[in-house]
Design a protein around this motif. Structure first.
Motif, PDB file in Angstrom:
ATOM      1  N   TRP A 157      -5.493  -1.530   5.642  1.00 30.07           N
ATOM      2  CA  TRP A 157      -4.047  -1.699   5.806  1.00 30.07           C
ATOM      3  C   TRP A 157      -3.378  -1.925   4.456  1.00 30.07           C
ATOM      4  O   TRP A 157      -4.052  -2.202   3.455  1.00 30.07           O
ATOM      5  N   ALA A 158      -2.053  -1.834   4.465  1.00 29.29           N
ATOM      6  CA  ALA A 158      -1.282  -1.955   3.228  1.00 29.29           C
ATOM      7  C   ALA A 158      -1.318  -3.392   2.706  1.00 29.29           C
ATOM      8  O   ALA A 158      -1.249  -4.348   3.482  1.00 29.29           O
ATOM      9  N   GLY A 159      -1.387  -3.513   1.380  1.00 24.46           N
ATOM     10  CA  GLY A 159      -1.450  -4.822   0.737  1.00 24.46           C
ATOM     11  C   GLY A 159      -0.241  -5.698   1.041  1.00 24.46           C
ATOM     12  O   GLY A 159      -0.338  -6.923   1.046  1.00 24.46           O
ATOM     13  N   PHE A 160       0.914  -5.073   1.340  1.00 23.41           N
ATOM     14  CA  PHE A 160       2.116  -5.885   1.572  1.00 23.41           C
ATOM     15  C   PHE A 160       2.066  -6.663   2.892  1.00 23.41           C
ATOM     16  O   PHE A 160       2.982  -7.429   3.190  1.00 23.41           O
ATOM     17  N   LEU A 161       0.990  -6.465   3.674  1.00 21.92           N
ATOM     18  CA  LEU A 161       0.837  -7.252   4.913  1.00 21.92           C
ATOM     19  C   LEU A 161      -0.036  -8.494   4.702  1.00 21.92           C
ATOM     20  O   LEU A 161      -0.132  -9.339   5.593  1.00 21.92           O
ATOM     21  N   ASN A 162      -0.643  -8.598   3.534  1.00 22.23           N
ATOM     22  CA  ASN A 162      -1.665  -9.637   3.328  1.00 22.23           C
ATOM     23  C   ASN A 162      -1.141 -11.074   3.309  1.00 22.23           C
ATOM     24  O   ASN A 162      -1.923 -12.013   3.408  1.00 22.23           O
ATOM     25  N   GLU A 218      11.150 -10.913   1.346  1.00 23.36           N
ATOM     26  CA  GLU A 218      10.619 -10.778  -0.014  1.00 23.36           C
ATOM     27  C   GLU A 218       9.166 -10.286   0.018  1.00 23.36           C
ATOM     28  O   GLU A 218       8.800  -9.363  -0.701  1.00 23.36           O
ATOM     29  N   ASN A 219       8.353 -10.904   0.867  1.00 25.69           N
ATOM     30  CA  ASN A 219       6.941 -10.535   0.963  1.00 25.69           C
ATOM     31  C   ASN A 219       6.769  -9.074   1.367  1.00 25.69           C
ATOM     32  O   ASN A 219       5.855  -8.394   0.904  1.00 25.69           O
ATOM     33  N   LEU A 220       7.637  -8.592   2.255  1.00 31.50           N
ATOM     34  CA  LEU A 220       7.479  -7.223   2.765  1.00 31.50           C
ATOM     35  C   LEU A 220       8.105  -6.177   1.847  1.00 31.50           C
ATOM     36  O   LEU A 220       7.588  -5.076   1.725  1.00 31.50           O
ATOM     37  N   PHE A 221       9.215  -6.505   1.218  1.00 27.84           N
ATOM     38  CA  PHE A 221       9.985  -5.467   0.509  1.00 27.84           C
ATOM     39  C   PHE A 221      10.020  -5.609  -1.009  1.00 27.84           C
ATOM     40  O   PHE A 221      10.363  -4.651  -1.701  1.00 27.84           O
ATOM     41  N   ASP A 222       9.733  -6.794  -1.529  1.00 30.80           N
ATOM     42  CA  ASP A 222       9.869  -6.999  -2.983  1.00 30.80           C
ATOM     43  C   ASP A 222       8.522  -7.325  -3.609  1.00 30.80           C
ATOM     44  O   ASP A 222       8.402  -8.237  -4.417  1.00 30.80           O
ATOM     45  N   ASN A 223       7.525  -6.557  -3.221  1.00 32.42           N
ATOM     46  CA  ASN A 223       6.174  -6.941  -3.600  1.00 32.42           C
ATOM     47  C   ASN A 223       5.368  -5.719  -4.045  1.00 32.42           C
ATOM     48  O   ASN A 223       4.174  -5.646  -3.811  1.00 32.42           O
ATOM     49  N   PHE A 224       6.063  -4.734  -4.638  1.00 32.35           N
ATOM     50  CA  PHE A 224       5.386  -3.477  -5.000  1.00 32.35           C
ATOM     51  C   PHE A 224       5.186  -3.372  -6.504  1.00 32.35           C
ATOM     52  O   PHE A 224       5.810  -4.088  -7.286  1.00 32.35           O
ATOM     53  N   LEU A 225       4.335  -2.431  -6.900  1.00 31.44           N
ATOM     54  CA  LEU A 225       4.074  -2.210  -8.324  1.00 31.44           C
ATOM     55  C   LEU A 225       4.989  -1.099  -8.843  1.00 31.44           C
ATOM     56  O   LEU A 225       5.497  -0.266  -8.080  1.00 31.44           O
ATOM     57  N   GLU A 226       5.172  -1.080 -10.156  1.00 32.06           N
ATOM     58  CA  GLU A 226       6.059  -0.111 -10.814  1.00 32.06           C
ATOM     59  C   GLU A 226       5.717   1.337 -10.438  1.00 32.06           C
ATOM     60  O   GLU A 226       6.605   2.151 -10.205  1.00 32.06           O
ATOM     61  N   ASN A 227       4.415   1.640 -10.336  1.00 30.77           N
ATOM     62  CA  ASN A 227       4.008   3.030 -10.097  1.00 30.77           C
ATOM     63  C   ASN A 227       4.629   3.609  -8.824  1.00 30.77           C
ATOM     64  O   ASN A 227       4.941   4.791  -8.746  1.00 30.77           O
ATOM     65  N   ARG A 228       4.834   2.738  -7.826  1.00 29.60           N
ATOM     66  CA  ARG A 228       5.409   3.215  -6.569  1.00 29.60           C
ATOM     67  C   ARG A 228       6.836   3.734  -6.786  1.00 29.60           C
ATOM     68  O   ARG A 228       7.221   4.760  -6.216  1.00 29.60           O
ATOM     69  N   PHE A 229       7.594   3.091  -7.639  1.00 25.16           N
ATOM     70  CA  PHE A 229       8.979   3.521  -7.872  1.00 25.16           C
ATOM     71  C   PHE A 229       9.040   4.772  -8.735  1.00 25.16           C
ATOM     72  O   PHE A 229       9.888   5.634  -8.533  1.00 25.16           O
ATOM     73  N   ARG A 230       8.123   4.879  -9.706  1.00 29.35           N
ATOM     74  CA  ARG A 230       8.033   6.115 -10.498  1.00 29.35           C
ATOM     75  C   ARG A 230       7.710   7.287  -9.566  1.00 29.35           C
ATOM     76  O   ARG A 230       8.252   8.375  -9.693  1.00 29.35           O
ATOM     77  N   PHE A 231       6.810   7.028  -8.616  1.00 26.53           N
ATOM     78  CA  PHE A 231       6.425   8.057  -7.637  1.00 26.53           C
ATOM     79  C   PHE A 231       7.621   8.427  -6.755  1.00 26.53           C
ATOM     80  O   PHE A 231       7.881   9.611  -6.509  1.00 26.53           O
ATOM     81  N   PHE A 232       8.386   7.445  -6.297  1.00 19.69           N
ATOM     82  CA  PHE A 232       9.587   7.716  -5.493  1.00 19.69           C
ATOM     83  C   PHE A 232      10.565   8.594  -6.287  1.00 19.69           C
ATOM     84  O   PHE A 232      11.126   9.555  -5.761  1.00 19.69           O
ATOM     85  N   GLY A 233      10.756   8.232  -7.561  1.00 19.05           N
ATOM     86  CA  GLY A 233      11.671   8.997  -8.412  1.00 19.05           C
ATOM     87  C   GLY A 233      11.229  10.439  -8.524  1.00 19.05           C
ATOM     88  O   GLY A 233      12.018  11.373  -8.320  1.00 19.05           O
ATOM     89  N   ASN A 234       9.961  10.639  -8.807  1.00 16.37           N
ATOM     90  CA  ASN A 234       9.398  11.981  -8.934  1.00 16.37           C
ATOM     91  C   ASN A 234       9.555  12.758  -7.621  1.00 16.37           C
ATOM     92  O   ASN A 234       9.919  13.936  -7.609  1.00 16.37           O
TER      93      ASN A 234
END
Ligand code: 5GP
Ligand code: MN
Length: 335
Positions: A55-60, A203-219
């Protein structure tokens, strides 16, 4: 399938219980299961939560995730728990196929299967007891109803509240979808009486990601999105090498499909991701266009009228072609 209320009378008899849900769980699957877990352990039951996959890390952050068994990685231990169980609660899925590699075990074990779910067209003959209600916002809300209707309001504690809040928040798009009824807000008011920090859950669900995810979204938004204004539709298709390049992990693509739905006039947003072993699709719509029907017809999937998904074995460019043909066939519903 007998009604779940037939179980209320014997809820306090000690049992071995497994709680499970659909593969690659979202906040509603994991939240409703852990909410139920924190309720059932108060009766002295031996309860194990089994997740069909990772499962996704943001559920931990959810209380209890450290005890969840990943079936794919701990197959023997999980199978044993399922074989020993008297009851298996099946949450947030309508057919055993949604548990992927766990399906044969779920079919074979003798435990009573108990469904709590809000997806369309459940395979009711598979379950011994249960409740299916497609009008409910979330499985988390249905677990709350189960606790209340069985006369156990006093057992609602902060752990249950956090898990169920995360579930309902996930499935209502943070309380914005039409499924956010008065009963949802009444439930949230009751959950908040336990004193948990709801801002922290967001915060735990939505503000807990790494930079790479946003670079990927941009791309992705720049290079992988096509808009078909003639069909009021946007499609994102992601080749597997993008996932590798940006080190995308389970859960990192969650929410991406919602971006094109914010473009004015867009009624249907789709994403098709080449995960290597399959092409996973997600569909979201605004208004009347029924993506449950669309996913069932063209993508071996299903879900809800405004949020559904599916999977294909064909290569990515082939699945994109299937999608474009499907748009043409549905022109009158989309234009
Ligand atoms: P998502 O697009 O977030 O994976 O899923 C959206 C909704 O569709 C969820 O309610 C999910 O359970 C359902 N769904 C996703 N993939 C499938 C699938 O392959 N089959 C079925 N029946 N439902 C799916
Ligand atoms: Mn759900």
């Amino acid at each position: 399938m007998r009604h779940i209320q037939d179980l209320y009378g014997s809820l306090a008899q000690k049992r071995k219980i497994v709680v499970t849900f659909h593969q690659k769980p979202d906040g509603d699957a994991m939240g409703s299961a852990l909410g139920l877990y924190h309720f059932l352990i108060q009766f002295g039951h031996e309860v194990t939560v089994v997740c069909p996959t990772n499962w996704a890390g943001f559920l931990n952050w959810m209380p209890g995730t450290d005890k969840v068994l990943d079936f794919d990685h701990k197959k023997e231990a999980a199978t044993l728990k399922m074989k020993e169980a008297d009851w298996i609660f099946c949450l947030d899925f309508n057919t055993p196929a949604r548990t992927k590699n766990m399906e044969p075990v779920l079919r074979e074990v003798s435990a009573k299967k108990i469904l709590i779910d809000h997806h369309q067209q459940p395979l009711v003959e598979f379950f011994d007891y249960g409740i299916s209600n497609v009008d409910k916002s979330s499985t988390a809300e249905m677990v709350y109803d189960f606790i209340e209707d069985s006369g156990n309001d006093s057992k609602i504690n902060s752990a249950i509240a956090q898990c169920l809040y995360a579930g309902v928040m996930t499935d209502t798009g943070s309380f914005r979808f039409p499924s956010t009824t008065a009963s949802v807000h009444l439930m949230v008011a009751r959950l908040m009486q336990t004193g948990f920090d709801h801002s922290k859950v967001h915060e735990n669900l939505f503000d807990n990601f790494l930079e790479n995810r946003f670079r990927f979204f941009g791309n992705t938004l720049l290079h992988r999105m096509e808009v078909f204004y003639e069909y009021n539709t946007a499609l994102i298709s992601i080749p597997q090498h993008d996932l590798i390049k940006f080190n995308i992990q389970t859960g990192d693509t969650e929410g991406l499909v919602n971006f094109p739905l914010s473009i004015r006039g867009i009624k249907l947003a789709a994403i098709i991701i080449d995960r290597g072993d399959e092409r996973k699709s997600s569909f979201r719509s605004k208004g009347e266009f029924d993506v449950n029907r669309f996913a069932r017809k063209y993508f071996n999937g299903g879900g809800h009228p405004n949020a559904a998904g599916g999977r294909n074995t064909e290569p990515l460019d082939e699945v994109v072609k299937i999608f474009k043909r499907a748009l043409k066939e549905n022109e009158s519903l989309l234009a």
